[in-house]
Each structure stands twice: as structure tokens, then as C-alpha cells.
Scaffold this active site. Structure first.
Site, PDB file in Angstrom:
ATOM      1  N   ILE A   1       0.821  -1.208   0.000  1.00  0.00           N
ATOM      2  CA  ILE A   1       0.000   0.000   0.000  1.00  0.00           C
ATOM      3  C   ILE A   1       0.854   1.258   0.000  1.00  0.00           C
ATOM      4  O   ILE A   1       0.328   2.362  -0.035  1.00  0.00           O
ATOM      5  CB  ILE A   1      -0.972   0.036   1.201  1.00  0.00           C
ATOM      6  N   GLY A   2       2.163   1.089   0.017  1.00  0.00           N
ATOM      7  CA  GLY A   2       3.007   2.273  -0.035  1.00  0.00           C
ATOM      8  C   GLY A   2       4.443   1.886  -0.340  1.00  0.00           C
ATOM      9  O   GLY A   2       4.873   0.782  -0.007  1.00  0.00           O
ATOM     10  N   ARG A   3       5.141   2.780  -1.008  1.00  0.00           N
ATOM     11  CA  ARG A   3       6.550   2.540  -1.286  1.00  0.00           C
ATOM     12  C   ARG A   3       7.330   3.767  -0.869  1.00  0.00           C
ATOM     13  O   ARG A   3       6.855   4.885  -1.028  1.00  0.00           O
ATOM     14  CB  ARG A   3       6.777   2.316  -2.784  1.00  0.00           C
TER      15      ARG A   3
ATOM     16  N   GLY B   1      11.623   5.293   0.222  1.00  0.00           N
ATOM     17  CA  GLY B   1      13.046   5.062   0.140  1.00  0.00           C
ATOM     18  C   GLY B   1      13.496   3.991   1.124  1.00  0.00           C
ATOM     19  O   GLY B   1      14.468   3.276   0.896  1.00  0.00           O
TER      20      GLY B   1
ATOM     21  N   ASP C   1       9.913  15.496   8.870  1.00  0.00           N
ATOM     22  CA  ASP C   1       9.433  15.106   7.538  1.00  0.00           C
ATOM     23  C   ASP C   1       7.913  15.202   7.463  1.00  0.00           C
ATOM     24  O   ASP C   1       7.249  14.285   7.009  1.00  0.00           O
ATOM     25  CB  ASP C   1       9.925  13.694   7.199  1.00  0.00           C
TER      26      ASP C   1
END
Ligand SMILES: *[C@@H]1O[C@H](CO)[C@@H](O)[C@H](O)[C@H]1NC(C)=O
Ligand SMILES: *[C@@H]1O[C@H](CO)[C@@H](O)[C@H](O)[C@H]1NC(C)=O
Ligand SMILES: *[C@@H]1O[C@H](CO)[C@@H](O)[C@H](O)[C@H]1NC(C)=O
Ligand SMILES: *[C@@H]1O[C@H](CO)[C@@H](O)[C@H](O)[C@H]1NC(C)=O
Length: 632
Positions: free
Chosen positions: A302-304, A306, A425
Site C-alpha cells: 500500500i506504499g513505497r 526510500g 518530515d
């Protein structure tokens, strides 16, 4: 030889029953509780009124029962034993009459199950699920001297009573050693670090304060321990040094490599130990996670990022979770992992993503695995909603809720934790939304503990283009105000539906903060707001939000408010009087034409900034047009 032995046995078998018979069989059974163990807790100041004397007596009984449970595995004393007289004798003050104290019939109470027919530790274990017992172990198997640690422990005990014991015994069992007290008795015996009669444990679980004098007097053993351990450590150190010298002498190169590996290994295990010690998190096995995520199936991603991928998973109990799996795990990565887990585990707030647990494993095929497991947020991230497929359709009330939620979460990070945490962040994709569109600040991967009262200067700037505060991007100057800047940018995205940063053609770029400022500066604050927003709110309120965002994204950090102030302003129904927004110097990414214009307009002094540094301009509610600047 064997004959002699059998003779001996014969003699024993005759003698043994004889000794049994020698005891008068009618003697009253002794109370099996060890009242000697109470001695350290009987120092002044002792309770002086009847109520606190009774309470003290009952707390003492719980401590003694816990010791008894540790020794025998039973919550009960034998039916015929008489414990009230020795209790009276052990206490240095006169107890009020038993009837006035809840101590009447205490022998009957102590010899029958006090809660849900549980009389042994095994029965308690059968009744309370392993997960709850693990939670008790994790939160109570520690130094309980510090108040927060103790509170964590007692909270988990009360939760256990409420969830697993009271339902089976709605009246709470007996009122001396009942369902509420059972977990405390259990924790002292089965989970505490040094047993129930350790001063810190007794203070935390049974509210009994140990006499500090004898513990100082008996400091000799502690001192001795120190010396013994010190010597042991020294001997080990010397041995290690000798061994490594030997290694160097034997095979220099290989020894160096081996030492390096050993060092990184010990560093890793140390980091991991510190997580296990400092958190009450669940530890998942690799197989748990593999099963939950369908062997890390591609379609469960559901997410990528670094750092690695985020998978959606379903635990055996049906709970949906998000699993963040770090890639390229090395010794260095381990430190970062331990850091993030510690940071996230140390903060709890409605507007911060809650960590469920973590997983550390090493597999043959895939090598080291580091994962964290959080609750799944069904509504994805703010970024998905703002910039996903199609025009953003979020209504104003939802946006307002999100804005206040993220402000509260950040305010908690900055002010509610010690030391303060700087997230570093903040961006739309790190603001997750739960079923009710409550904002949850996520991804503390870059978070830093703020050195107290200090401005942190970092050599390696982290963060995301368009969101990073200029002073941090340029000089690595990191303060809470850097988060305020990033928050302001997200708030602008939320209000305008535009991205923080876009590269346009020919090296030009669109910087949302500068664009919004240029509109606010020209009195066109409302133009920042996304056109055709559903269910728009009162103009004054929406305008206030844009102005707060403009203030937060001010290039000069002293002009920015704190997150606490932001929360107050956003929550207030009315505008907090005129908002004073200091004028900006030139944008950080000014182009040559801007600079030349500025130089020529500043009366030939050659200064880039106007002489007064930044002139304040006051945004009045009744006057939507700001004062026009003195020049131009
Ligand atoms: C009773 O407690 C004292 C002090 O904690 C300890 O020294 C003693 O060994 C205990 N006695 C028994 C029979 O367990
Ligand atoms: C426990 O309950 C009994 C009656 O059931 C009562 O007499 C006694 O005072 C209670 N004890 C406490 C400590 O509340
Ligand atoms: C309580 O447990 C005992 C055995 O431990 C059993 O004999 C008894 O029937 C149980 N009583 C109730 C009320 O469940
Ligand atoms: C809790 O810790 C104790 C001792 O450290 C151990 O015997 C027990 O099995 C643990 N319980 C659970 C549920 O992990």
C-alpha cells in the site's frame, strides 16, 4: 553393602512415621504467609488513623499473598490456617477491630478463591489470554521506581482485571483479594523483575514504602555486588583484550574483519535489547507477518518509500495492520530502526499513529528483516485525498478537522514529550486519516529528539522538497519551527488543493508557500482557497486558516508561531484579533530579475532586503486589504 543400605532404609521408614506421630495432630495450622517479609515496610511514618491502618493491613496481605503465590503457585492459604493473629503481631500499630476493617473473616476469604474461582497460578494463566499476560510481563518486568513505568504496569493490570476477570465474577469477588487485586498479586509473583518484596515493586503494586534506612545499612551487599560485577566485567574485558591481541598476533587481517563483525553484531543486539526493554510492544515473528501479508504479496503493497515498502496485513484476530518493511537492513540500518521504534513507542496521542509491535528476524533466503506494525488507516494519506485521482472533493469541515488534528499531533510532539521530538518530515503523505478522517501524523523515521533549549545544527538535511524550512535547507539549522514551516505548507495544500512544489518547464518551479504569500500580500487571501470546495465554511474562518498557514511558512523562523499557538488559533471560534504577519524578505529562490528590482528600489543602498528588515503588515478582520507597502 546392599544389605546395609536396605537396613538403613528400614530404619528410616520406621523413624519417619514416628516423627510425624510425634507432632500433636490437633495443633492449629500455621498461617503460611511469611510475615518476616513485611519488616522492611514497617518503618515510620506509619499510618495513624484507623482507615489507613486497615488499608495498610490489606496491602500487606496482598504483598504476602504475592510472595506466597511465587513460592507455592497458589493464591490461597489452607482452609484451617489462622492468619489474623500473626498479622496483628507483625504490625507495629494496633489494628482497629476486624469488623471495622474489612478484616473480619479474613481467614475464610484467604482460603477461598477471591475471584472467578481462580485459586492457582495455572488457573489464572488459563483464564487470562497469553497476549494479556505478555503485556503484563512486558510492562511490569522492569524497574518500577519511575512513576510512568509504574503507571504503565498498573494500567495493564487494571485492564486485565476489567477485560478477563470481572466479567466472570461481576461482583468483583471478595473485597479483600478480589478480581481487581488478583492481577496485582499475580504480577508481583509472576512478572516483576525482583519479586513482590522489592522496594520499588512493593511501592508500585501494593503502595508499601520500604524503610530507606536499613536499605542504606544493607547497602553493603549492593556495594559488594557492584564490586563483584565490576571485577567480573574487568576480568572479561581483560580476557577479551587478551583474546583479541592473540587474534591479531595470529592472523591480523582476518582478526580485524572478525572484530568488525563481532562489533556490529553486539551493537545490533544491544539496540534490539534496548527496544525490548523500553517498550511494551508486541514482538511478532517473521511467520506471523508473512501469514498476515500473504507472503508479502505484491497486491498487498500500500506504499513505497526510500526505506522500503508498506504492506497491508490481517492478523489472526482479524485486525488490519500496516507493516512497514525496511529494506537493506544492515548494522547501521538497525540503529535507525531501533530509533524509530523507540520514538514511536514513546509517544501516544490520538493524532499520532500508534505502533502495535515490531518484528526482527533473520531468514536464510532474504537475510535480516526489520518491520514495524501499525494499525491500518483505512482512509490512506492526506496526499491520496488531495492529489489522488481526480479533483479533491473533501468538504471544508473535513479539512478543518484534519488541520486541527495534525496541529494537535505536532503540538504534542513538541511540547508533550520530554525531550521534545522534531518530526523533520511533515508532508501530506505522512498525514494518515482514520475512518473518521481524524489526522494521524506518521513516519517518524527521521525524527530527532531536540536537544533542550538548543538549536540543532545538522550536517545532513533530511526532508522533502517543498516542505523543508529554508533555514534548515540552507544552514542545517533545526528547531521545532522547521516542523511549523512544513505544517504550514501542508495546511496550504489542504486549503488550496495545490502541491507544495512543482517543477515547471525551463527550470522554473512553483513553490506553493511563495505563491500563497504573493496572494496574501496583495490582499487576495481568499484566492488561495481551492475553487468550488464542498460545503465551504464561513469566509472569515477559512481566511484565518490561510493566514495561519502564511505565518507558519514565513521564511524567518522567529516570525512563525509555535504549534501550541497554532492549535489555539485554529480551534478558536473567532479570529484572535488581527494577525500580524511580518513582511517577507525576498523569496529564498528569487530569480535574478527580482533581485535586480529589489536592489534598484531600495534607494540605491545596494541592500537586498528592505532597510527595516521586515516591516510588519497587519491583517485586520474588518479590512480585507492589507496596508500597502511603503515602496512600490
Ligand atoms: C521470609 O522472608 C524473609 C525476608 O524476606 C526471608 O529472609 C526468609 O527466608 C523468608 N522465610 C521463608 C520461610 O520463606
Ligand atoms: C467487605 O465486605 C464485607 C461484607 O460483605 C464488609 O463487612 C467489609 O467491611 C468489606 N471490606 C472492605 C475492605 O470493604
Ligand atoms: C471452582 O473450581 C473447583 C476446582 O478448582 C471446582 O471443584 C468447583 O466446582 C468450582 N466452582 C465453581 C462455582 O465453578
Ligand atoms: C512472564 O514471565 C515469567 C517469568 O519471567 C514467565 O515464567 C512467564 O511464562 C511469562 N509469561 C508470559 C505470558 O510470557
Amino acid at each position: 553393602m546392599s544389605r546395609r543400605l536396605s537396613l538403613l532404609l528400614l530404619a528410616f521408614s520406621i523413624l519417619f512415621p514416628a516423627t510425624l506421630l510425634a507432632q500433636p495432630p490437633t495443633a492449629p495450622q500455621q498461617c503460611p504467609l511469611n510475615f518476616t517479609a513485611l519488616r522492611p515496610f514497617l518503618a515510620p511514618p506509619l499510618p495513624s488513623d484507623d482507615a489507613s491502618r486497615c488499608a495498610f493491613a490489606l496491602q500487606s496481605v496482598r504483598l504476602l499473598l504475592s510472595l506466597h503465590l511465587a513460592a507455592t503457585g497458589s493464591f490461597l492459604v489452607p482452609a484451617s490456617s489462622s492468619c489474623l493473629p500473626p498479622l496483628r503481631d507483625a504490625l507495629p500499630f494496633p489494628l482497629p477491630p476486624p469488623d471495622a476493617c474489612g478484616l473480619a473473616g479474613i481467614d475464610a476469604l484467604l482460603s477461598a478463591p477471591g475471584c472467578a474461582n481462580i485459586s492457582t497460578r495455572a488457573e489464572f494463566d488459563a483464564r487470562v489470554p497469553a497476549s494479556a499476560r505478555r503485556d503484563i510481563n512486558a510492562s511490569c518486568d522492569r524497574e518500577l521506581g519511575a512513576v510512568p513505568v509504574c503507571t504503565t504496569c498498573t494500567t495493564s493490570l487494571s485492564k486485565t482485571a476489567a477485560a478477563y476477570l470481572l466479567p466472570g465474577s461481576p461482583d468483583g469477588g471478595n473485597n479483600v483479594t478480589g478480581c481487581v487485586q488478583y492481577p496485582f498479586i499475580y504480577a508481583g509473583a509472576a512478572a516483576s523483575l525482583r519479586g513482590p518484596d522489592d522496594p520499588d515493586t512493593a511501592d508500585c503494586l501494593y503502595l508499601l514504602k520500604a524503610n530507606s534506612e536499613p536499605s542504606k545499612g544493607s547497602g553493603a551487599p549492593a556495594w559488594l555486588y557492584g564490586v563483584v560485577f565490576g571485577c567480573l566485567a574487568f576480568v572479561l574485558l581483560v580476557a577479551a583484550a587478551a583474546a583479541s591481541c592473540f587474534f591479531v598476533w595470529r592472523r591480523r587481517r582476518r582478526a580485524a574483519a572478525a572484530a568488525l563483525a563481532a562489533d556490529s553484531r553486539s551493537k545490533r543486539s544491544h539496540a534490539m535489547e534496548s527496544i525490548t526493554a523500553s517498550t511494551t510492544l508486541l514482538k511478532f515473528t517473521y511467520d506471523d507477518i508473512k501469514m498476515a501479508t500473504g507472503s508479502f504479496a505484491r497486491d498487498s503493497i500500500i506504499g513505497r518509500g526510500g526505506f522500503g515498502n508498506v504492506y497491508k496485513g490481517v492478523l489472526p484476530d482479524g485486525a488490519e495492520v500496516a507493516v512497514k518493511r525496511f529494506k537493506n537492513c544492515s548494522a547501521a540500518g538497525d540503529a535507525a530502526f531501533a530509533h524509530e521504534v523507540e520514538v514511536v513507542a514513546s509517544v501516544r496521542h490520538v493524532n499520532l499513529v500508534a505502533l502495535r509491535g515490531y518484528c526482527i528476524a533473520a531468514t536464510q533466503r532474504e537475510g535480516h528483516q526489520r518491520m514495524i506494525v501499525c494499525d491500518l488507516m483505512h482512509n490512506g494519506s492526506l496526499h491520496d485525498h488531495l492529489f489522488g485521482a481526480g479533483e479533491c472533493q473533501m468538504a471544508w469541515p473535513v479539512r478543518q478537522r484534519i488541520a486541527i488534528g495534525m496541529a494537535r499531533g505536532l503540538s504534542y510532539l513538541h511540547r508533550g514529550t520530554q525531550p521534545a521530538i522534531i518530526h523533520r518530515d511533515i508532508k501530506a503523505s505522512n498525514i494518515l486519516l482514520d475512518d473518521d478522517f481524524e489526522a494521524k501524523v506518521a513516519d517518524f523515521g527521521l525524527a530527532k529528539f531536540a536537544p533542550e533549549g538548543m538549536t540543532h545544527v545538522s550536517t545532513r538535511v533530511a526532508g522533502t522538497m517543498g516542505y523543508v524550512a529554508p533555514e534548515y535547507a540552507l544552514y542545517g539549522q533545526l528547531t521545532e519551527k522547521s516542523d511549523v514551516y512544513s505544517f504550514g505548507v501542508v495546511l496550504l495544500e489542504l486549503m488550496s488543493g495545490k502541491r507544495a512544489f512543482m517543477s515547471l518547464s525551463e527550470g522554473e518551479s512553483f513553490v506553493l508557500a511563495d505563491w500563497a504569500w504573493s496572494l496574501v500580500r496583495r490582499g487576495k487571501t481568499l484566492d488561495v482557497i481551492q475553487e468550488g470546495m464542498a460545503e465551504p465554511g464561513p469566509t472569515k474562518v477559512m481566511e484565518k486558516y490561510v493566514l495561519v498557514a502564511a505565518l507558519c511558512t514565513h521564511p524567518q523562523l522567529h516570525a512563525r508561531p509555535t504549534m501550541e499557538q497554532v492549535v489555539k488559533i485554529l480551534e478558536a471560534d473567532s479570529a484572535p484579533g488581527p494577525l500580524i504577519i511580518p513582511d517577507r524578505p525576498l523569496p529564498v529562490v528569487a530569480n535574478l530579475a527580482d533581485i535586480e528590482r529589489s536592489v534598484s528600489s531600495s534607494t540605491g543602498s545596494g541592500q537586498l532586503f528592505s532597510p527595516s528588515g521586515f516591516r510588519s503588515f497587519i491583517h485586520r478582520d474588518e479590512d480585507a486589504t492589507p496596508e500597502s507597502p511603503k515602496e512600490t
